[in-house]
Structures are given as structure tokens and as C-alpha cells.
Write a protein that holds these residues in place. Sequence first.
Motif, short mmCIF file in Angstrom:
data_model
loop_
_atom_site.label_atom_id
_atom_site.label_comp_id
_atom_site.label_asym_id
_atom_site.label_seq_id
_atom_site.Cartn_x
_atom_site.Cartn_y
_atom_site.Cartn_z
N THR A 1 0.65 -1.05 -0.13
CA THR A 1 0.17 0.03 -0.12
C THR A 1 0.87 1.26 -0.06
N ALA A 2 1.81 1.26 0.93
CA ALA A 2 2.69 2.72 0.91
C ALA A 2 3.44 2.83 -0.30
N VAL A 3 3.81 1.54 -1.25
CA VAL A 3 4.64 1.74 -2.40
C VAL A 3 3.64 2.30 -3.39
N LYS A 4 2.53 1.68 -3.42
CA LYS A 4 1.37 2.14 -4.35
C LYS A 4 1.01 3.52 -4.28
N GLU B 1 12.21 3.04 -8.89
CA GLU B 1 12.98 1.80 -8.70
C GLU B 1 11.90 0.52 -7.97
N MET B 2 11.13 1.19 -7.14
CA MET B 2 10.12 -0.04 -6.63
C MET B 2 8.97 -0.19 -7.30
N THR B 3 8.68 0.61 -8.06
CA THR B 3 7.33 0.19 -8.92
C THR B 3 7.65 -0.19 -10.44
N ILE C 1 3.35 12.59 -0.03
CA ILE C 1 3.05 11.32 0.53
C ILE C 1 2.92 11.18 2.04
N LEU C 2 3.43 11.83 2.77
CA LEU C 2 3.36 11.84 4.27
C LEU C 2 2.64 13.26 4.84
#
Length: 399
Positions: A31-34, A88-90, A360-361
Motif C-alpha cells: 500500500t505504501a509503495v502504490k 525503482e520500486m514500481t 506522501i506523508l
Amino acid sequence: MKRELYMAVLGIGLLTACDIPKAGTPEWFETAVKTSGHQLLYMADQLKNVPDTVCFPRSTKADGSYRLENAKDWTSGFYPGSMWLAYEMTGDEALAKEARKYTNRLEDIQYYTGNHDIGFMMYCSYGQALRLKPEPKDKQVLVNSSESLCTRFGPEVGLIRSWDFGDWSYPVIIDNMMNLEMLFWASEQTGNSKYRDIAMAHADKTLKNHFRENMTSYHVVSYSVPSGKVESKGTFQGYSDSSAWARGQAWGVYGYTMCYRFTKNSAYLEAAHKIARFIMENRPSENDYIPYWDYDAPDIPNAPRDASAAAVTASALLELCGYTDDKNLSNSYMEYAENILKQLSSPDYLAKENENKGFILKHSVGSFPHDSEVDVPLNYADYYYLEALRRYKELKKFG
């Protein structure tokens, strides 16, 4: 032999680390990455028509609009850097495209000498670009940026000057530890020891003068010129001259962990361990890992939290966990960082998609004493949150 964290090309990516068994990807992480990838692209779409000259989203204003800055703002590299990390993560090429666009808007900063934070500005943007989707000019841009940072080093004082404003003779802030990473990188890439020598001189004198016995840090230490002797120790963004400003503690543990990576100097490692111990022993409560903006804020438990300090700390601890033979200590760093990330990834701190202006945060603090950016999103909170998520993923070996 100590188990070390060996870093990828720029010392940004973790290759091996603590002996963590492979695990399935937890839902909170997915969820965090998405959410992060979505938010960054949503923000890019919201800003598609703003002028290139003032286009870097730093935070939000009181009226809810964007606080946009030009390339010379110390935070300008965090938005493109965040997009590189999310890419990089997605694997989402749209993120890489936007990241490159914003990174290239910083090209002229390689020659800028009016800001000690050129390390933040260029290494978080061009550094990530060089690691993930390099273009021929990227390496030289970073070398030139390192040259520019070196112009702020005063040999007679032995430190990189942080600010050119205020009543201080030669102010040095704890934040400046973060900008040394680019200098260490430059020495490794060019074979020129000058950059490393300056970085170590700065780290050594900061360690000598910035920290109290309990390893809490002064924010600003000013030096006399040309003697190089301390003339004052105090704060600018913390509660008081004697208090422990939360983000300052985070800069410290991150900075000395990073310095150990490049030098294997045991004094830096010891400092990082001691700062980490203070942070971990002074969290708000047993199950609460997001610090108040200052550990000595007078209105605790009603003081604002600083998600940016938490994110920087999490990223630092995920590196530090690999620099000890003590398995229990290593595991404690991993567990603490994991708990920070889980809390930051909860609805209390992680924004909903299309909200929070694309940041994001939520719930960070820039400078409470100046009533500036209090309980708002901050782009550097997002950057270090994403860096911590990436490090966590690599350590856990999932995905």
C-alpha cells in the motif's frame, strides 16, 4: 569479521545486509509503495503548467496551496529523488520520465556555491539518476557539484560553512553531515582524496564540538575566524539551545552511519550507535515511534510530531543494523525501523491518494520557532520515507 552493508554504485542502494530470511511482501508495504507512486505522479500532473523557474514542490502553505521553490532552495532535489526511488520500486516509467525532467532542471546548480546543501540538492537527484537511468553528463555534474561544495570549506576552521546569514561568524549546522556523502562519492569516482579529506575533517570536528555527553546535538555551532575555536553553541530550529531537536538527532545518526560506510572509522560507528540509543530510548511511548519535533518540547504530549525526523531515522537504522556483530542489537535496529515505517504507513501519516496535494506523508515540522511549516507535508520526509522503504525491501528480500 563484521557483517557489512556494501553499497551499490553511489553508496545509495543496499546489496547485502543483515541476515534476514526472505519473506512475503506485507500488505502495508504494498500500500505504501502504490500510494507513493500515485501521489508523486498526481503532483506532477498538478504542477504541469507551473513555470520551470519556480517548480519544485517543498510543502504546502497555510491556505492549502503549494509552497513552490526555485532550484536554489535546499530542498529542490528531494522531489526528483523521490520519483527516482518510487520508480525503482514500481518500475513505472512515467515516474522515471518525470524524475529526469525535474532532475535536469537542477543542472545549473552544479556551479552554485551559495548553499552548503548542494549535496542534498544534487546527490538526491542526479545521484539517483546516475544509479538508475544514467545519462552521460550525470557523473560530471556530481563531480562539479562536489567542487562547488568544497568552496565552502575553510581550511583555517576545518569545516564546511553552512550559512551566510545571521550574526554568527562561521556557523555550522548538524544538517551539514548529510552533504558529506557526495564528497565521499566524488573521491571514490575521481581518485582525488581532496573530497574525502574535507568530508572527514568536517565529520571529525563536528563530532568533537556538536554533541553533548548523552549524544544529543546542538543545532548550530559557530566558530571564530581564523582561529577555528568555538564561539557559540545553540539552536535555530530547535526548542532551546540545550534541547534535542528531533531532526538534528536524525541527521546525526544518518550522517555518522554514512561516514562509517565510506571510511570504516570506528569513531563514526560508535557515534551512530550512541545517537541511535538516545533516539530509541526517548520515543514518545512504548508503541509510538514518531518523535515530537523536539525531544524537550514543553507541551509534550501535545507537541507536533515530525514525520521527517522519523523517516530519516528509519533509513539510517536500516543501514546501521549491518554494522555490528551483535545480533540482538542489529535486530533491534531493524525492528525499530520497521515499526517507524509501519506507523508512517498507517492512515495517521500516509496520505490518501489525490489528497495532501500529492505529498506522501503528513505531519512534519520544518521550523517550529519560526512558525514555518508546522504540521505539514515536507518533500524531504517523503524522500527518506521512500529510501527507507527501499532499504527495508532489500533487507527483507521480498518483492
